[in-house]
Write an enzyme that holds these catalytic residues in place. Structure first.
Site, PDB file in Angstrom:
ATOM      1  N   ARG A   1      45.734  46.700  34.275  1.00 46.62           N
ATOM      2  CA  ARG A   1      43.561  45.809  34.604  1.00 46.62           C
ATOM      3  C   ARG A   1      42.994  46.156  33.614  1.00 46.62           C
ATOM      4  O   ARG A   1      42.520  44.968  33.214  1.00 46.62           O
ATOM      5  CB  ARG A   1      44.105  45.997  35.579  1.00 46.62           C
ATOM      6  CG  ARG A   1      44.531  45.580  36.530  1.00 46.62           C
ATOM      7  CD  ARG A   1      44.311  46.604  37.790  1.00 46.62           C
ATOM      8  NE  ARG A   1      42.874  45.262  38.754  1.00 46.62           N
ATOM      9  CZ  ARG A   1      43.096  44.758  39.176  1.00 46.62           C
ATOM     10  NH1 ARG A   1      44.349  44.521  39.860  1.00 46.62           N
ATOM     11  NH2 ARG A   1      42.084  43.266  40.001  1.00 46.62           N
TER      12      ARG A   1
ATOM     13  N   TYR B   1      55.659  50.146  37.646  1.00 48.35           N
ATOM     14  CA  TYR B   1      55.854  49.630  36.343  1.00 48.35           C
ATOM     15  C   TYR B   1      55.991  49.607  35.170  1.00 48.35           C
ATOM     16  O   TYR B   1      54.335  50.615  35.374  1.00 48.35           O
ATOM     17  CB  TYR B   1      56.214  47.977  36.407  1.00 48.35           C
ATOM     18  CG  TYR B   1      55.036  47.228  36.969  1.00 48.35           C
ATOM     19  CD1 TYR B   1      53.227  47.222  36.332  1.00 48.35           C
ATOM     20  CD2 TYR B   1      54.489  46.886  39.057  1.00 48.35           C
ATOM     21  CE1 TYR B   1      52.344  46.613  36.938  1.00 48.35           C
ATOM     22  CE2 TYR B   1      53.324  46.296  38.794  1.00 48.35           C
ATOM     23  CZ  TYR B   1      52.140  46.752  37.951  1.00 48.35           C
ATOM     24  OH  TYR B   1      50.912  46.309  38.686  1.00 48.35           O
TER      25      TYR B   1
ATOM     26  N   ASP C   1      38.959  35.929  45.046  1.00 45.69           N
ATOM     27  CA  ASP C   1      39.177  36.842  46.036  1.00 45.69           C
ATOM     28  C   ASP C   1      38.047  36.436  46.905  1.00 45.69           C
ATOM     29  O   ASP C   1      38.400  36.431  48.239  1.00 45.69           O
ATOM     30  CB  ASP C   1      39.508  37.603  45.579  1.00 45.69           C
ATOM     31  CG  ASP C   1      41.211  38.787  45.449  1.00 45.69           C
ATOM     32  OD1 ASP C   1      41.495  37.970  45.477  1.00 45.69           O
ATOM     33  OD2 ASP C   1      40.204  40.309  45.765  1.00 45.69           O
TER      34      ASP C   1
HETATM   35  C1  LIG Z   1      47.364  47.150  45.259  1.00 40.77           C
HETATM   36  C2  LIG Z   1      47.273  45.458  44.426  1.00 40.77           C
HETATM   37  C3  LIG Z   1      47.824  45.042  43.627  1.00 40.77           C
HETATM   38  C4  LIG Z   1      47.592  44.213  43.011  1.00 40.77           C
HETATM   39  N1  LIG Z   1      49.320  43.357  42.653  1.00 40.77           N
HETATM   40  C5  LIG Z   1      48.127  41.836  41.910  1.00 40.77           C
HETATM   41  C6  LIG Z   1      49.526  41.358  40.693  1.00 40.77           C
HETATM   42  O1  LIG Z   1      50.662  42.292  40.441  1.00 40.77           O
HETATM   43  N2  LIG Z   1      49.156  40.903  40.193  1.00 40.77           N
HETATM   44  C7  LIG Z   1      48.116  39.779  40.710  1.00 40.77           C
HETATM   45  O2  LIG Z   1      48.076  38.350  39.743  1.00 40.77           O
HETATM   46  N3  LIG Z   1      47.163  39.476  41.595  1.00 40.77           N
HETATM   47  C8  LIG Z   1      46.975  40.994  41.841  1.00 40.77           C
HETATM   48  N4  LIG Z   1      46.137  41.571  42.820  1.00 40.77           N
HETATM   49  C9  LIG Z   1      45.209  40.887  43.386  1.00 40.77           C
HETATM   50  C10 LIG Z   1      43.696  40.548  42.524  1.00 40.77           C
HETATM   51  O3  LIG Z   1      43.744  42.027  42.239  1.00 40.77           O
HETATM   52  C11 LIG Z   1      42.963  40.392  43.096  1.00 40.77           C
HETATM   53  O4  LIG Z   1      43.432  39.210  43.620  1.00 40.77           O
HETATM   54  C12 LIG Z   1      41.549  39.865  41.612  1.00 40.77           C
HETATM   55  O5  LIG Z   1      40.792  40.955  40.719  1.00 40.77           O
HETATM   56  C13 LIG Z   1      40.547  39.179  42.395  1.00 40.77           C
HETATM   57  O6  LIG Z   1      40.166  38.958  40.933  1.00 40.77           O
HETATM   58  P1  LIG Z   1      38.283  37.755  40.822  1.00 40.77           P
HETATM   59  O7  LIG Z   1      38.066  37.885  40.001  1.00 40.77           O
HETATM   60  O8  LIG Z   1      38.827  37.089  42.627  1.00 40.77           O
HETATM   61  O9  LIG Z   1      37.240  39.383  41.897  1.00 40.77           O
HETATM   62  P2  LIG Z   1      37.184  40.690  41.244  1.00 40.77           P
HETATM   63  O10 LIG Z   1      37.820  41.569  40.895  1.00 40.77           O
HETATM   64  O11 LIG Z   1      36.728  41.793  43.131  1.00 40.77           O
HETATM   65  O12 LIG Z   1      35.835  40.191  41.084  1.00 40.77           O
HETATM   66  C14 LIG Z   1      34.663  40.340  41.431  1.00 40.77           C
HETATM   67  C15 LIG Z   1      33.437  40.734  40.539  1.00 40.77           C
HETATM   68  O13 LIG Z   1      32.190  39.852  40.919  1.00 40.77           O
HETATM   69  C16 LIG Z   1      31.218  41.427  40.272  1.00 40.77           C
HETATM   70  N5  LIG Z   1      30.506  40.838  41.488  1.00 40.77           N
HETATM   71  C17 LIG Z   1      30.463  41.336  43.227  1.00 40.77           C
HETATM   72  N6  LIG Z   1      28.899  41.122  43.589  1.00 40.77           N
HETATM   73  C18 LIG Z   1      28.819  40.322  42.341  1.00 40.77           C
HETATM   74  C19 LIG Z   1      27.333  39.367  42.975  1.00 40.77           C
HETATM   75  N7  LIG Z   1      26.387  39.293  43.650  1.00 40.77           N
HETATM   76  N8  LIG Z   1      26.545  39.286  41.179  1.00 40.77           N
HETATM   77  C20 LIG Z   1      27.526  39.453  40.325  1.00 40.77           C
HETATM   78  N9  LIG Z   1      28.633  40.198  40.628  1.00 40.77           N
HETATM   79  C21 LIG Z   1      29.048  40.737  41.690  1.00 40.77           C
HETATM   80  C22 LIG Z   1      31.947  42.589  40.851  1.00 40.77           C
HETATM   81  O14 LIG Z   1      31.321  43.742  40.484  1.00 40.77           O
HETATM   82  C23 LIG Z   1      33.562  42.232  40.104  1.00 40.77           C
HETATM   83  O15 LIG Z   1      33.353  42.673  39.102  1.00 40.77           O
HETATM   84  C24 LIG Z   1      47.031  43.233  43.336  1.00 40.77           C
HETATM   85  C25 LIG Z   1      45.757  43.944  44.187  1.00 40.77           C
HETATM   86  C26 LIG Z   1      45.937  44.937  44.957  1.00 40.77           C
HETATM   87  C27 LIG Z   1      44.962  45.679  46.181  1.00 40.77           C
END
Ligand SMILES: Cc1cc2nc3c(=O)[nH]c(=O)nc-3n(C[C@H](O)[C@H](O)[C@H](O)COP(=O)(O)OP(=O)(O)OC[C@H]3O[C@@H](n4cnc5c(N)ncnc54)[C@H](O)[C@@H]3O)c2cc1C
Length: 392
Positions: A108, A220, A293
């Site tokens: 990641r 993996y 998410d």
């Molecule tokens: C075990 C596991 C395995 C996974 N494997 C996969 C995979 O193989 N393939 C895949 O596609 N997905 C996978 N996922 C899912 C994936 O990790 C998430 O869906 C993805 O990281 C979500 O990204 P995001 O940008 O929506 O949120 P996040 O990565 O959670 O980023 C949110 C960001 O917002 C910041 N933040 C929070 N609140 C605020 C605020 N108020 N103001 C400013 N910043 C803020 C946080 O600090 C963070 O940096 C997996 C998840 C898990 C648990």
């Protein structure tokens, strides 16, 4: 001359970084706010399937990603207890021919670095680290938001605000009708095992999937084959205690020899309690929209959470680019287009959880069914996920 419209994004995870790049290239000025003072990622892997890979390739990032990623030749499914092979699904060239893009696995932090470097090189994106978007209000003139940084608050008035702030999103709570985050009752335990310590029976060139009633294990390679990413998903215990290693030995310590050896080789385990957000809830409020998410956190059983955040970013940029003067309508159109697909993937992840963690008898029926169908047919059942492309 017309003023360049500004989109503010809360959260620089995979979703926020991808959205920043795509929106900047669609002609917007971007203010990207990240709560943490640095961009850091947990030591774990992520699988990049073609639907996400194509979007990243469209940003010109595939070469940089491929340089850090692995391209496994197959997905090998085995029984956790007996170690017997259940089925092999072809990845590698066969997969690429079938779905038009490779299947990759990457650390990641490597993916985040590629995205962050592209963001840093992009004119028109200002990154504000250590800055949290604390709230917003919509009104007749548009939207105002509060940014907290270094103990101070300031007000911003972007043309649109995107909440890419993850499953624990605070901004989601400000959208009337939004869903609440729910604990799934399962935890993903993650470890990185150095390639030099790989036990016998764990081939580095496949994605390994081990199934059992106590949970499932996936592994993996990442970091150019230098490490093996291991994830074990088990139900939370009523009486939990001890380290990740203790919990896993209690739950799957009686599994086949290669699994036991893998547990022994893992230097440390990190817990990731799995929570979900039902995609049926509201995602938008005027000029504000949730992404990734924050809108629809899903169980990791089809490895699509990050991919859906990347897809969201592509569709969001298309709608905002097309309806530059009616941002609220553009955001509503984005949510309307994304919701049916995300719901289907989200439900598939839920039903896959039940399939993976079946008891002894039902598990035997499942294994027989998987053998009967065969690897190719099983993989084709997910073809609708992998064939997606942002151009409708
Ligand atoms: C075990 C596991 C395995 C996974 N494997 C996969 C995979 O193989 N393939 C895949 O596609 N997905 C996978 N996922 C899912 C994936 O990790 C998430 O869906 C993805 O990281 C979500 O990204 P995001 O940008 O929506 O949120 P996040 O990565 O959670 O980023 C949110 C960001 O917002 C910041 N933040 C929070 N609140 C605020 C605020 N108020 N103001 C400013 N910043 C803020 C946080 O600090 C963070 O940096 C997996 C998840 C898990 C648990």
């Amino acid at each position: 001359m017309e003023r360049t419209p500004t989109v503010a994004i809360a959260g620089a995870g995979i979703g926020g970084l991808t959205a920043a790049l795509l929106l900047a290239r669609a002609g917007f000025h971007i203010d990207l706010f990240e709560r943490h003072p640095a961009l850091t990622e947990a030591g774990a892997g992520i699988q990049i399937t073609p639907n996400a890979g194509r979007v990243l390739d469209g940003l010109g990032l595939d070469r940089a990603i491929a340089a850090k990623a692995s391209a496994p030749r197959a997905l090998l499914v085995r029984s956790g207890r007996s170690g017997r092979r259940i089925v092999t699904m072809p990845l590698g060239d066969t997969f690429e021919r079938g779905f038009g893009f490779p299947y990759r696995t990457i650390h990641r932090a490597d993916l985040q670095r590629v995205l962050a470097e592209a963001v840093a090189a992009e004119a028109g994106i200002d990154v504000h680290l250590g800055s949290a978007v604390a709230g917003f209000a919509t009104h007749e003139r548009g939207l105002t938001a509060i940014v907290e940084s270094g103990g101070r608050d300031r007000e911003i008035a972007p043309d649109a605000l995107i909440g890419a702030d993850g499953a624990r999103s605070d901004l989601r709570g400000l959208v009337p009708g939004a869903a609440e985050r729910r604990a799934s009752g399962r935890t993903a335990w993650r470890a990185l095992v150095p390639a030099a310590a790989l036990p016998a029976g764990i081939p580095p060139d496949v994605v390994g999937l081990w199934l059992g009633s106590a949970g499932h294990l996936v592994h993996y390679t990442v970091q150019n084959g230098e490490a093996l990413n291991v994830v074990v998903v088990v139900r939370d215990e009523a009486l939990s205690g001890g380290s990740g290693g203790d919990v896993l030995w209690r739950r799957i310590g009686n599994w086949a020899k290669p699994v036991q050896a893998l547990l022994g080789a893992a230097p440390a385990w990190q817990a990731w309690p799995i929570s979900t957000v039902d995609p049926s809830g509201a995602w938008t409020e005027g000029r504000f929209a949730l992404l990734g998410d924050a809108a629809h956190a899903m169980a990791p059983f089809v490895a699509q959470g990050g991919a859906m955040a990347i897809e969201d970013a592509a569709v969001l940029a298309r709608h905002l680019g097309a309806l530059r003067h009616d941002r609220a309508a553009a955001l509503a159109a984005y949510a309307a287009e994304r919701r049916p697909r995300v719901k289907r993937v989200w439900k598939t992840a839920e039903s896959t959880a039940d399939l993976y963690h079946m008891g002894l008898l039902t598990g035997a029926v499942r294994n027989a069914g998987m053998r009967f169908l065969g690897g190719r047919a099983l993989l084709n059942r997910y073809g609708w996920i992998y064939r997606w492309s942002a151009d409708r």
